[in-house]
Write a protein that holds these residues in place. Structure first.
Motif, PDB file in Angstrom:
ATOM      1  N   ARG A 250       0.817  -1.221   0.000  1.00  0.00           N
ATOM      2  CA  ARG A 250       0.000   0.000   0.000  1.00  0.00           C
ATOM      3  C   ARG A 250       0.849   1.269   0.000  1.00  0.00           C
ATOM      4  NH1 ARG A 250      -5.786  -0.762   1.003  1.00  0.00           N
ATOM      5  NH2 ARG A 250      -6.106  -2.867   0.287  1.00  0.00           N
TER       6      ARG A 250
ATOM      7  N   GLY B  83     -18.017  -0.201  -2.532  1.00  0.00           N
ATOM      8  CA  GLY B  83     -17.093  -0.712  -1.512  1.00  0.00           C
ATOM      9  C   GLY B  83     -17.669  -0.538  -0.124  1.00  0.00           C
ATOM     10  N   ALA B  84     -19.008  -0.559  -0.045  1.00  0.00           N
ATOM     11  CA  ALA B  84     -19.672  -0.337   1.248  1.00  0.00           C
ATOM     12  C   ALA B  84     -19.396  -1.475   2.230  1.00  0.00           C
ATOM     13  CB  ALA B  84     -21.178  -0.180   1.031  1.00  0.00           C
TER      14      ALA B  84
ATOM     15  N   GLY C 236     -21.225  -3.852  -2.585  1.00  0.00           N
ATOM     16  CA  GLY C 236     -20.026  -4.570  -2.172  1.00  0.00           C
ATOM     17  C   GLY C 236     -20.148  -6.031  -2.519  1.00  0.00           C
TER      18      GLY C 236
ATOM     19  N   ASP D 179     -19.095  -8.676   0.041  1.00  0.00           N
ATOM     20  CA  ASP D 179     -19.293  -9.502   1.244  1.00  0.00           C
ATOM     21  C   ASP D 179     -20.725  -9.359   1.780  1.00  0.00           C
ATOM     22  OD1 ASP D 179     -18.267 -11.143   3.477  1.00  0.00           O
ATOM     23  OD2 ASP D 179     -18.763  -9.337   4.622  1.00  0.00           O
TER      24      ASP D 179
ATOM     25  N   ALA E 110     -15.492   4.080  -2.376  1.00  0.00           N
ATOM     26  CA  ALA E 110     -14.599   3.781  -1.245  1.00  0.00           C
ATOM     27  C   ALA E 110     -13.968   2.405  -1.421  1.00  0.00           C
ATOM     28  CB  ALA E 110     -15.389   3.846   0.065  1.00  0.00           C
ATOM     29  N   LEU E 111     -13.776   2.010  -2.687  1.00  0.00           N
ATOM     30  CA  LEU E 111     -13.235   0.669  -2.963  1.00  0.00           C
ATOM     31  C   LEU E 111     -11.763   0.555  -2.589  1.00  0.00           C
ATOM     32  CD1 LEU E 111     -14.857   0.114  -6.467  1.00  0.00           C
ATOM     33  CD2 LEU E 111     -15.194  -1.380  -4.465  1.00  0.00           C
TER      34      LEU E 111
ATOM     35  N   PRO F 209      -8.098  -1.660  -3.531  1.00  0.00           N
ATOM     36  CA  PRO F 209      -7.492  -1.864  -4.847  1.00  0.00           C
ATOM     37  C   PRO F 209      -8.218  -2.958  -5.631  1.00  0.00           C
ATOM     38  CG  PRO F 209      -5.950  -2.403  -3.072  1.00  0.00           C
ATOM     39  CD  PRO F 209      -7.214  -1.961  -2.428  1.00  0.00           C
ATOM     40  N   THR F 210      -8.812  -2.615  -6.746  1.00  0.00           N
ATOM     41  CA  THR F 210      -9.549  -3.581  -7.564  1.00  0.00           C
ATOM     42  C   THR F 210      -8.739  -3.841  -8.837  1.00  0.00           C
ATOM     43  OG1 THR F 210     -10.727  -1.702  -8.506  1.00  0.00           O
ATOM     44  CG2 THR F 210     -11.850  -2.890  -6.764  1.00  0.00           C
ATOM     45  N   PRO F 211      -8.891  -5.020  -9.432  1.00  0.00           N
ATOM     46  CA  PRO F 211      -8.085  -5.336 -10.620  1.00  0.00           C
ATOM     47  C   PRO F 211      -8.530  -4.587 -11.870  1.00  0.00           C
ATOM     48  CG  PRO F 211      -9.542  -7.172 -10.052  1.00  0.00           C
ATOM     49  CD  PRO F 211      -9.683  -6.166  -8.961  1.00  0.00           C
TER      50      PRO F 211
ATOM     51  N   SER G 198     -11.175  12.980  -2.790  1.00  0.00           N
ATOM     52  CA  SER G 198     -11.225  13.350  -1.376  1.00  0.00           C
ATOM     53  C   SER G 198     -10.129  12.612  -0.636  1.00  0.00           C
ATOM     54  CB  SER G 198     -12.597  12.996  -0.786  1.00  0.00           C
ATOM     55  OG  SER G 198     -12.693  13.452   0.541  1.00  0.00           O
TER      56      SER G 198
ATOM     57  N   MET H 248      -8.227  12.562   3.016  1.00  0.00           N
ATOM     58  CA  MET H 248      -8.259  12.972   4.418  1.00  0.00           C
ATOM     59  C   MET H 248      -9.383  13.997   4.673  1.00  0.00           C
ATOM     60  SD  MET H 248      -6.325  10.822   5.728  1.00  0.00           S
ATOM     61  CE  MET H 248      -6.225  11.388   7.406  1.00  0.00           C
TER      62      MET H 248
END
Ligand SMILES: NC(=O)c1ccc[n+]([C@@H]2O[C@H](COP(=O)([O-])OP(=O)(O)OC[C@H]3O[C@@H](n4cnc5c(N)ncnc54)[C@H](OP(=O)(O)O)[C@@H]3O)[C@@H](O)[C@H]2O)c1
Length: 358
Positions: free
Chosen positions: A49, A182-183, A207, A209, A253-254, A256-258, A303, A305
């Motif tokens: 990261r 990415g919730a 999301g 999950d 808010a995802l 890292p996606t491929p 956005s 911080m």
């Protein structure tokens, strides 16, 4: 005192006995009460990261009690319960530069400069520790937090403030239809809570999950979840169906996606004159059709911080119950086993968080 030390990216995070940090000009000594261990901390330690200034005590954010302040510090007082943001700003208006202390993250173009290097050399400090010394500008007083029944839940204020920064930048208004991509992640879960607090009429939580999405739906009847299937057209159709139309606001808010597919499915759902805010950790180039952005007059913004004012608003929302933290499921870990703690953190997601109580 004990602290989690990282000697270099890729080396093991270890618990070490280190000297108590002395107070220094511009600084505040904190006794840490509760610090969220983000789900991706193990990946971060292994170098997945971005860079961290090492060797360092690791850790960003968290709730602490002020033990001592330098003579020149007037923002917080000894004995107060505070939020540590970890965000150090150069304060130079012409060319502002920002870094996160004890973590990965450089603001602006994300590139180290002699200034950011100096900021991270002079303040080589983190919050995964019994005590820490932080620049006063990275510490925010939370009046009344000492009375909160569960400081471990307040550790989520760090992620909530980052998410609220994005929701505020989106201009979400009461009644708006908001999509959070990415919730099912911790940042996405925080964004859902923040959008609800802002008065969103409908929050479509997207999301993978299922457990995290079910938990979000249970928080508030305004939340409707969508299980991403990882295909652009199918995800866009499912988001549209859940909205019953288009979105006023999309917050990405995802992690890292491929591919950029899910982000673009979100883009497809933005209404004319709507807004999309990018908050997550996607490392992809977005294939945005110029004419779509232009004709739909979409505002697309990033956005990174948050301001102190945003964090303080979040605290007032939590204190007053406008943001209800009762839905948070907290697993606490002690300081003696960082490797076990990181493994535990990796198993948590969404509104389920791991918190270090040193
Ligand atoms: N802008 C800022 O100021 C700021 C500050 C801090 C962090 N961040 C960023 O915020 C991001 C989110 O943080 P987080 O704590 O929630 O943790 P995270 O683990 O990075 O993200 C988790 C989310 O991403 C989803 N995801 C991951 N890989 C995916 C894939 N291949 N396809 C679809 N979805 C995928 C997860 O879905 P499932 O769980 O359902 O699988 C989950 O919803 C981080 O990546 C970080 O870089 C930004």
């Amino acid at each position: 005192m004990k602290a989690w030390k990282l000697d270099g990216i890729g080396s093991a995070l270890s618990v070490e006995e280190v000297a108590d940090p002395p107070v220094r000009p511009g600084g505040v000594v904190l006794r840490m009460l509760a610090v969220q261990v983000p789900a991706y901390t193990r990946v971060l330690v292994e170098g997945g990261r971005g860079g961290i200034a090492t060797p360092t005590v690791l850790g960003v954010g968290g709730i602490g009690v002020v033990e001592e302040v330098a003579d020149d510090v007037t923002t917080v007082r000894p004995g107060e319960t505070v939020l540590c943001t970890g965000l150090l700003q150069s304060g130079r208006t012409a060319e502002p530069e920002e870094v996160l202390l004890g973590w990965t993250g450089i603001g602006g173009r994300g590139r180290a400069t002699s200034t950011t290097d100096r900021m991270r050399r002079v303040w080589r400090t983190g919050t995964f520790a019994e005590r820490t010394v932080m620049p006063a500008s990275t510490v925010l007083a939370l009046p009344g937090a000492e009375l909160h029944p569960d400081p471990t839940k307040l550790a989520f204020l760090s992620w909530l403030s980052v998410a609220a920064g994005a929701v505020e930048r989106s201009g979400t208004a009461a009644g708006d239809r908001v999509v959070v991509l990415g919730a099912s992640g911790q940042m996405g879960g925080a964004a859902v809570l923040s959008a609800l607090a802002q008065g969103a009429g409908l929050v479509v939580a997207v999301g993978r999950d299922g457990g995290s999405l079910d938990r979000l739906e249970a928080v508030d009847p305004r939340v409707r979840s969508v299980r991403s299937v990882g295909a652009h057209a199918a995800d866009a159709a499912a988001i549209g169906a859940a909205l019953g139309g288009e979105a006023d606001v999309v917050i990405d808010a995802l992690g890292p996606t491929p591919t950029a597919d899910l982000t673009m499915a979100g883009f497809d759902s933005v209404r004319t004159d709507g807004t999309m805010v990018l908050l997550g950790g996607v490392h992809q180039t977005l294939p945005i059709p110029y004419h779509q952005l232009m004709r739909r007059r979409i505002t697309l913004r990033g956005s990174w911080m948050h301001s102190e004012e945003t964090a303080f608003r979040v605290w007032r929302q939590v204190r007053s119950g406008v943001v209800d933290l009762s839905a948070l499921e907290v697993t606490t870990v002690g300081i003696d086993d960082p490797v076990g703690a990181l493994a535990q953190a990796e198993r948590t997601r969404g509104l389920s968080i791991t918190v270090l109580t040193p």
